[in-house]
Design an enzyme around this catalytic site. Structure first.
Site, short mmCIF file in Angstrom:
data_model
loop_
_atom_site.label_atom_id
_atom_site.label_comp_id
_atom_site.label_asym_id
_atom_site.label_seq_id
_atom_site.Cartn_x
_atom_site.Cartn_y
_atom_site.Cartn_z
CG ASP A 40 -1.90 -1.11 1.26
OD1 ASP A 40 -2.20 -1.64 0.18
OD2 ASP A 40 -2.38 -1.45 2.36
CE1 TYR A 68 3.17 -6.45 4.94
CE2 TYR A 68 2.75 -8.74 5.54
CZ TYR A 68 2.81 -7.74 4.59
OH TYR A 68 2.54 -8.04 3.27
CG ASP A 82 -4.72 2.88 5.41
OD1 ASP A 82 -5.53 3.81 5.19
OD2 ASP A 82 -3.94 2.49 4.54
NE ARG A 175 -5.09 -1.96 3.55
CZ ARG A 175 -5.87 -1.80 2.49
NH1 ARG A 175 -6.88 -0.95 2.52
NH2 ARG A 175 -5.64 -2.48 1.39
#
Length: 301
Positions: A40, A68, A82, A175
């Site tokens: 993203d 992550y 987000d 997310r």
């Protein structure tokens, strides 16, 4: 060296496609350039660019597990899930402690169904979900199976902010994990910051900062390529005898018992994929049953 993997540490706010285009401009028309999964634009971290023959390995690298680090803001719901999105709702954050959080995070482990965000690249009726969402339509996204290998608390930074570390398989949206985490704690949840730290054996510490890409020319970028031969460090595989060289160079099927010096490395890839070396190249083969190996990607020198 004209083929290999180029590791880029993408900065926040930069589109992944812009990184790939920068590599193309630096290397010129003589080089094929691709990628093994985007990030993203609001996220940072590891982007694996593929150069030359490595462009044929996009599906392989995308199948590697990814890690992550995420900062989750509780009590807020946005249209993108987000913090870059439009705030749709706010609600109080119930009291919770480390034990509550650990129990909730444990429920994400293993194979589970996950509903991707409305603003995502998932196809819905032949169109991208984000195209439908941004045109005012509500995309009907079907939950899909994902795999979470590890998820744990990083730091608790207050009653409404927590950092988590996630190791997951292909197609997992962090997310969505933030959204579901908030719901299971009785509130909303959205990603405030997201950083990808690894893709299989590749780590962000070894990556070129995206801000430096414009300063490097063709020779400098090529010197940073990780060679295809490094595949042998993390895939099971072996070498065929000389009499099978011609067969393998043409992508012919062999049997696993034909491989010499067979070794099994860290299991980054599932599904019976095996690296087969021959005198003038290598191939990614798949075990299809009864000891038979069929070529999926051939990489002659």
């Amino acid at each position: 060296m004209r083929s290999g993997f180029l590791l880029i540490d993408k900065e926040e706010g930069l589109r992944s496609t812009a990184c790939v285009e920068a590599v193309r401009r630096s290397l010129g028309r003589d080089f094929k350039v691709g990628h093994a999964g985007t990030l993203d634009s609001g996220a940072s971290g590891l982007l694996v660019a593929l150069v030359g023959r490595a462009t044929r390995l996009s599906n392989l690298v995308m199948s590697f597990p990814k890690e992550y680090r995420a900062l989750v803001r509780l009590g807020i719901r946005t249209d993108t899930e987000d913090i870059t999105g439009r705030i749709l709702d706010r609600c109080p954050v119930p009291r919770w402690d480390a034990g509550d959080l650990s129990r909730v995070l444990a429920s994400f482990l293993g194979c589970r169904l996950q509903r991707p965000p409305a603003v995502s690249a998932v196809h819905v009726g032949g169109r991208r979900a984000h195209e439908l969402a941004r045109s005012g339509e509500e995309p009907n996204i079907v939950p899909r199976e994902v795999f979470v290998r590890r998820i744990e608390v990083g730091e608790m930074l207050g009653p409404d902010v927590v950092s988590i570390r996630v190791s997951c398989g292909k197609g997992t949206y962090v997310r969505s994990i933030a959204r579901d985490l908030g719901e299971r704690l009785g509130t909303w949840g959205t990603i405030e910051r997201l950083r990808r730290t690894s893709v299989g054996p590749f780590r962000v510490e070894d990556a070129l900062p995206s801000g430096q890409m414009g300063e490097l020319g063709t020779r400098d970028l090529l010197s940073r390529l990780i060679p295809l031969e490094r595949l042998g460090e993390f895939l099971p595989g072996g070498r065929v005898p000389a009499e099978l060289d011609a067969l393998c160079s043409n992508g012919g099927a062999i049997r696993i018992r034909d491989l010499e010096a067979f070794s099994v490395r860290a299991p980054y890839v599932s599904g019976g994929l095996v690296l087969v070396r021959y005198s003038r190249g290598m191939g990614i083969y798949q075990l299809v049953g009864d000891g038979r190996l069929e070529c999926r990607v051939n990489l002659p020198d």
